[in-house]
Enzyme design. Structure first.
Site, PDB file in Angstrom:
ATOM      1  N   LYS A   1       0.820  -1.203   0.000  1.00  0.00           N
ATOM      2  CA  LYS A   1       0.000   0.000   0.000  1.00  0.00           C
ATOM      3  C   LYS A   1       0.858   1.260   0.000  1.00  0.00           C
ATOM      4  O   LYS A   1       0.541   2.224  -0.712  1.00  0.00           O
ATOM      5  CB  LYS A   1      -0.929  -0.056   1.210  1.00  0.00           C
ATOM      6  CG  LYS A   1      -0.853   1.105   2.120  1.00  0.00           C
ATOM      7  CD  LYS A   1      -1.367   0.819   3.466  1.00  0.00           C
ATOM      8  CE  LYS A   1      -0.269   1.173   4.449  1.00  0.00           C
ATOM      9  NZ  LYS A   1      -0.767   1.519   5.764  1.00  0.00           N
ATOM     10  N   THR A   2       1.943   1.256   0.741  1.00  0.00           N
ATOM     11  CA  THR A   2       2.792   2.443   0.761  1.00  0.00           C
ATOM     12  C   THR A   2       3.440   2.661  -0.604  1.00  0.00           C
ATOM     13  O   THR A   2       3.578   3.789  -1.070  1.00  0.00           O
ATOM     14  CB  THR A   2       3.868   2.333   1.851  1.00  0.00           C
ATOM     15  OG1 THR A   2       3.230   2.005   3.074  1.00  0.00           O
ATOM     16  CG2 THR A   2       4.614   3.650   2.016  1.00  0.00           C
TER      17      THR A   2
ATOM     18  N   ARG B   1       1.772 -10.195  10.616  1.00  0.00           N
ATOM     19  CA  ARG B   1       3.092  -9.573  10.761  1.00  0.00           C
ATOM     20  C   ARG B   1       4.191 -10.544  10.358  1.00  0.00           C
ATOM     21  O   ARG B   1       5.315 -10.155  10.090  1.00  0.00           O
ATOM     22  CB  ARG B   1       3.367  -9.139  12.210  1.00  0.00           C
ATOM     23  CG  ARG B   1       2.480  -8.075  12.813  1.00  0.00           C
ATOM     24  CD  ARG B   1       2.313  -6.891  11.949  1.00  0.00           C
ATOM     25  NE  ARG B   1       1.104  -7.030  11.129  1.00  0.00           N
ATOM     26  CZ  ARG B   1       0.822  -6.280  10.089  1.00  0.00           C
ATOM     27  NH1 ARG B   1       1.654  -5.343   9.722  1.00  0.00           N
ATOM     28  NH2 ARG B   1      -0.283  -6.471   9.391  1.00  0.00           N
TER      29      ARG B   1
ATOM     30  N   GLN C   1      -7.977  -4.222   9.632  1.00  0.00           N
ATOM     31  CA  GLN C   1      -6.898  -3.842  10.555  1.00  0.00           C
ATOM     32  C   GLN C   1      -7.290  -2.669  11.436  1.00  0.00           C
ATOM     33  O   GLN C   1      -6.434  -1.979  11.977  1.00  0.00           O
ATOM     34  CB  GLN C   1      -5.631  -3.495   9.768  1.00  0.00           C
ATOM     35  CG  GLN C   1      -4.994  -4.707   9.120  1.00  0.00           C
ATOM     36  CD  GLN C   1      -3.638  -4.389   8.536  1.00  0.00           C
ATOM     37  OE1 GLN C   1      -2.688  -4.128   9.246  1.00  0.00           O
ATOM     38  NE2 GLN C   1      -3.561  -4.400   7.216  1.00  0.00           N
TER      39      GLN C   1
ATOM     40  N   ASP D   1      -3.796   8.028   4.669  1.00  0.00           N
ATOM     41  CA  ASP D   1      -3.284   6.703   5.001  1.00  0.00           C
ATOM     42  C   ASP D   1      -4.071   6.156   6.187  1.00  0.00           C
ATOM     43  O   ASP D   1      -4.570   6.920   7.010  1.00  0.00           O
ATOM     44  CB  ASP D   1      -1.795   6.848   5.356  1.00  0.00           C
ATOM     45  CG  ASP D   1      -1.096   5.503   5.423  1.00  0.00           C
ATOM     46  OD1 ASP D   1      -1.635   4.536   4.854  1.00  0.00           O
ATOM     47  OD2 ASP D   1      -0.011   5.432   6.015  1.00  0.00           O
ATOM     48  N   GLU D   2      -4.183   4.845   6.296  1.00  0.00           N
ATOM     49  CA  GLU D   2      -4.862   4.204   7.444  1.00  0.00           C
ATOM     50  C   GLU D   2      -6.241   4.810   7.699  1.00  0.00           C
ATOM     51  O   GLU D   2      -6.578   5.158   8.835  1.00  0.00           O
ATOM     52  CB  GLU D   2      -4.015   4.340   8.712  1.00  0.00           C
ATOM     53  CG  GLU D   2      -2.590   3.834   8.591  1.00  0.00           C
ATOM     54  CD  GLU D   2      -2.452   2.327   8.724  1.00  0.00           C
ATOM     55  OE1 GLU D   2      -3.459   1.606   8.575  1.00  0.00           O
ATOM     56  OE2 GLU D   2      -1.313   1.871   8.951  1.00  0.00           O
TER      57      GLU D   2
END
Length: 893
Positions: free
Chosen positions: A84-85, A730, A302, A271-272
């Site tokens: 995503k980044t 993770r 998330q 973002d987020e």
DNA sequence: GAAGAGTTCGTTTTT
DNA sequence: CGAACTCTTC
């Protein structure tokens, strides 16, 4: 006065001619083009030829779609590890490259400074240039501070307002609660702070709070909230919630201003997005209201900050808010193996209310997710420690099988194993000639050909816990076996007492209305100013309607203070005046020209640097001396921290800039000081990845957390489940979930049930291990102590009740494990041993005290002893607090 | 105002 | 159980 001559520093002026020159001429080493200049190149290229869009080539189709849909609303649903980044930064590059926007016309917001930093770095790398040109890429809070400093007067603040942290906030609320005559015991300030925060998160000003909500805090919540806001205003201060709320208020009240910003920020990226609260949502909706060029990136699966005001609803509702929005799903995962993804997906699919995504990967082989139960929490920690040692030394099966170790070269690998040996020649494959520089446990000393075992680096390993108290067991264990670890999320540098004290001095200098800071320093170091003197000053301030500094001045002049207090305060005031006159003041913030926002700041000229001033303040106030004279063991560390603080000042223009940095940036990255295992909470791990992840404590009540379920029911449970999903995802290569049958909770032994999330794991992707599974025949269970110490009611039998319905319980591994746990013994109900034997002492006897160490009894008066301690001086204390020295070995400390 | 005794209350945490 | 807080005593 010398500082009448103001200097105007244009921080980021934009010169079109220069941009054209730079675009036309090849750039030399010294004169590199800024981002805006590069964007100009893009604009020109768009007209005259194809711009360089090579960054698009490495994107997958979904990412590419998200990057190339530049206009109109876009929702990028990006699962864990889906790049995503990468997409977000490519999108920014593309906006610039296609000439759609200048760097300053892009508003890009994140939640953490870390994310903002990473984005800046990656955009810079893509554009091959510095980040200077993107002034509006930052956290919600840092962007809001900039906006609020420009328009502070619209909410009756001065632009040099202070940003209060949680600590100040609580102290202020305490004062208000006491002033209202409310019992602070029954209605703690913490709770009120929570209520006010939740109002602010929902953009509720005191006037907007509806009926039922008013009942909060004993029916006095709203009144206290209003009083708190009024107090903040006289202090010329804001809290974190205000940063957003004030800006929203400004935009709502001043449509003309909002319109201007809508024009200035032509493209918005978030973002987020799943973590936004109502205030942030409103803020975004206002700013995107005109052009609707907004791209939100997030993952509803998330969303783990609901308890802090985040609204998953924001992301679920995006398409309704922005009709015609393009929704792009990033589902290809580049991080984890298939087993790990399947396990995570199986758990998260138990949630309702999802937008739904299916992560997939090409990485089809790899280790299954491992599941293991332990007798109790300490044993869990011991097992994890041994696993890590096995991996680290290359002994474990996983370390050997591992396909793509992160460690880059055999040299690094070997150095890690031997701490100093060197590879002198690479012979073939993983055979190397090695010149051992000192005795090594791994292999015989000297020169020879060795096979370097593949191992797992300690910084490739993380232990992710639900609650921070779980960390203790791991720390204890790792300390005793000498395994290096790092805890993320402990007490932070800027929260330490000495740092806050020092900063309080700076605060008063920069912002005299900051009464909280003044209260903090008025008697630190001791100036003989007690409660009474402070009260006099407060009264003087209040009756004259001035701040505490001025109040103190009046109190001194009117002779309201006596003796020591009088001279102490007078001295402090004189010092403050002197320091203030030396301080570099920021005099203006934010100037705009016709159609762009030019960020500029004006300063007074400095007589001495702010660093010298800071040293002067700490020195002349006697604060440094106070710690130098302090005999406590922490004192040297505190002096060290103060030095650090002064060093940190170097990166800033002035004290005010530094204070803002500290308020907004709670830097938590405790540096990469060597190779260590990371221990952190699941919350802290969001956005990170590790080859090897341990997830301990999967037990009902702990994870999912009882409190979460009690407070928020199904919603709470679903958030816990998302946390489980975050935890598993993770892991890149190996994920180990564990639980304990018994755990000490607040000192009481409690039988634990395995977490319901374990029931939700897919058996095909899970390897159920026996407690002594991997290594050696000696089970942990029997090692070193008698398990018969534990009593009745075996919790393993409770697992049995559920065995029928859950996938994993039918595996042979589970059955073996269960056998072992039940054979080992059954837990005993807690027994508290009241070992308060009366011990008679005699004069001259050696004794031991938990805190003071060893000493000698000098005198006895009934229960009371006078003890001369070897290192802590002579104390009087009750006999019950010391032990005869020869029994001290029994006391762990 | 400091030491020591007694009391209370226990998630997650960024800005 | 143990950290953080308040209360008591000298």
């Amino acid at each position: 006065m010398a500082w009448l001559f103001y200097i105007l520093l244009l921080m980021s002026s934009y010169d079109e001619d220069e941009a054209f020159e730079a675009a036309a001429a090849p750039t030399s080493g010294q004169h590199r083009p800024s981002l805006s200049q590069l964007a100009m190149q893009g604009a020109r290229a768009a007209t005259f030829g194809a711009p360089d869009t090579s960054y698009l080539d490495s994107l997958n189709p979904a990412q590419r779609e998200a990057v190339e849909t530049l206009d109109g609303p876009v929702l990028m649903l990006a699962g864990a590890g889906t790049g995503k980044t990468k997409a977000l930064t490519a999108r920014i590059a593309h906006l610039l490259n296609t000439g759609r926007a200048q760097p300053r016309e892009i508003l890009a917001v994140t939640f953490t400074n870390k994310a903002a930093r990473e984005m800046k770095e990656r955009v810079a790398a893509l554009m091959g240039q510095d980040i200077e040109g993107m002034p509006w890429l930052g956290t919600f809070h840092s962007v809001c501070v900039k906006l609020l400093r420009r328009h502070a007067e619209l909410v009756d603040l001065k632009s040099n307002f202070t940003i209060l942290d949680t600590d100040d906030q609580i102290r202020l609320l305490k004062q208000l609660i006491n002033a209202e005559g409310i019992d602070e015991k029954r209605w703690p300030a913490r709770q009120l702070a929570g209520v006010i925060d939740s109002w602010k998160n929902r953009a509720l000003t005191p006037g907007r709070i509806s009926g039922g909500e008013g009942e909060e805090f004993n029916g006095r919540g709203v009144r206290l909230y209003a009083a708190y806001q009024a107090r903040l205003q006289t202090l010329n201060a804001v809290d974190f919630g205000d940063l957003l709320l004030h800006v929203v208020t400004i935009f709502q009240k001043h449509p003309d201003l909002l319109e201007q910003y809508q024009r200035w920020f032509r493209y918005i990226l978030v973002d987020e997005y799943q973590d936004t609260n109502v205030a942030q949502y409103l803020w975004l909706r206002l700013l995107a209201g005109g052009h609707k060029n907004i791209c939100c990136v997030g993952d509803d699966d998330q969303s783990i900050y609901g308890w802090r005001g985040a609204e998953v609803g924001n992301i679920l509702r995006f398409e309704k808010d922005f009709p015609g929005a393009k929704v792009v799903r990033l589902e290809r995962n580049y991080r984890s193996t298939e087993h790990i993804l399947k396990a995570a997906s199986a758990i998260i699919s138990c949630n309702k209310d999802r937008l739904g995504k299916d992560l997939w990967t090409d990485e089809t082989d790899g280790e299954k997710v491992r599941l293991i139960g332990h007798w109790d929490g300490e044993e869990e920690a011991r097992w994890v420690g041994e696993e890590i040692e096995a991996m680290h030394s290359g002994v474990s099966g996983f370390a050997k099988r591992r396909k793509n170790p992160r460690s880059k070269t055999p040299d690094q690998e070997f150095e890690r194993l031997t701490k100093g040996g060197r590879v002198s020649e690479h012979v073939a494959g993983d055979i190397h000639q090695i010149n051992l520089q000192r005795e090594q446990a791994l292999s015989p000393a000297g020169v020879g050909n060795y096979k370097i075992p593949q191992s797992v680096g300690l910084d490739e390993i993380a232990i992710l816990v639900r609650a921070s108290h779980q960390m203790r067991a791991f720390e204890d264990r790792f300390l005793s076996i000498g395994l290096p670890y790092r805890v993320i999320g402990g007490p932070r540098f800027y929260e330490r007492m000495e740092i806050r004290d020092a900063m309080a001095y700076f605060r008063v200098i920069c912002q005299p209305d900051d009464d909280l800071a003044f209260e903090r320093i008025i008697n630190t170091p001791k100036r003989g100013v007690g409660d009474k003197a402070l009260q006099e000053i407060q009264i003087a301030a209040r009756s004259n309607g001035v701040n505490l500094v001025e109040g103190a001045r009046i109190a001194v002049a009117d002779g309201l203070l006596k003796g020591k207090a009088k001279s102490g305060v007078a001295q402090l005031l004189a010092d403050l005046d002197r320091w203030t006159s030396l301080n570099v003041q920021q005099i203006r913030y934010g100037v705009e020209d016709e159609d762009a926002l030019v960020e500029d700041v004006a300063y007074e000229p400095a007589e001495i640097s702010h660093i010298e001033l800071a040293e002067k303040i700490l020195d002349e106030s006697g604060y440094t001396k106070m710690w130098q004279n302090d005999k406590s063991p922490e004192a040297p560390g505190r002096l060290e921290n103060l030095k650090e603080l002064v060093k940190a000042l170097e990166q800033f223009e002035n004290l005010a800039g530094f204070l803002e940095h500290v308020a907004l940036i709670m830097d938590n990255d405790s540096g990469n000081d060597g190779e260590k295992v990371t221990i952190m909470t699941l919350h802290g791990a969001k956005g990170l990845e590790f080859p090897v992840v341990f997830l301990p404590g999967w037990e009902e009540g702990l994870f999912p957390s009882q409190r979460s379920m009690d407070e928020s029911g199904t919603k709470g449970l679903e958030e816990e489940r998302r946390l489980a999903y975050v935890g598993i995802t993770r892991a890149e290569e190996l994920c180990t979930i564990s639980f304990a049958a018994n755990r000490r909770v607040y000192g009481q032994w409690q039988a634990q049930m395995a977490s319901r999330f374990i029931d939700e794991l897919p058996a095909d992707h899970v390897d159920v291990m026996t407690p002594n599974g991997l290594y050696g025949a000696q089970g942990n269970m029997g090692a070193g102590r008698s398990l018969d110490d534990y009593g009745q009611d075996s919790s393993p039998s409770r697992f049995q009740e559920r065995a029928a319905k859950a996938d994993v319980y039918n595996s042979p591994g589970w059955k073996r494990m269960q056998q072992r746990t039940s054979r080992a013994g059954t837990p005993r109900s807690p027994v508290t041993i009241e070992a308060k034997a009366t011990v008679a002492f005699t004069e001259g006897e050696r004794v031991f005290h938990k805190k003071f160490g060893y000493g000698e009894v000098m005198a006895i008066e009934g229960e009371n002893l006078t003890v001369e301690f070897d290192h802590s001086g002579t104390k009087k204390l009750k006999a019950g607090f010391v032990l005869p020295a020869d029994q001290a070995g029994d006391v762990p400390f």
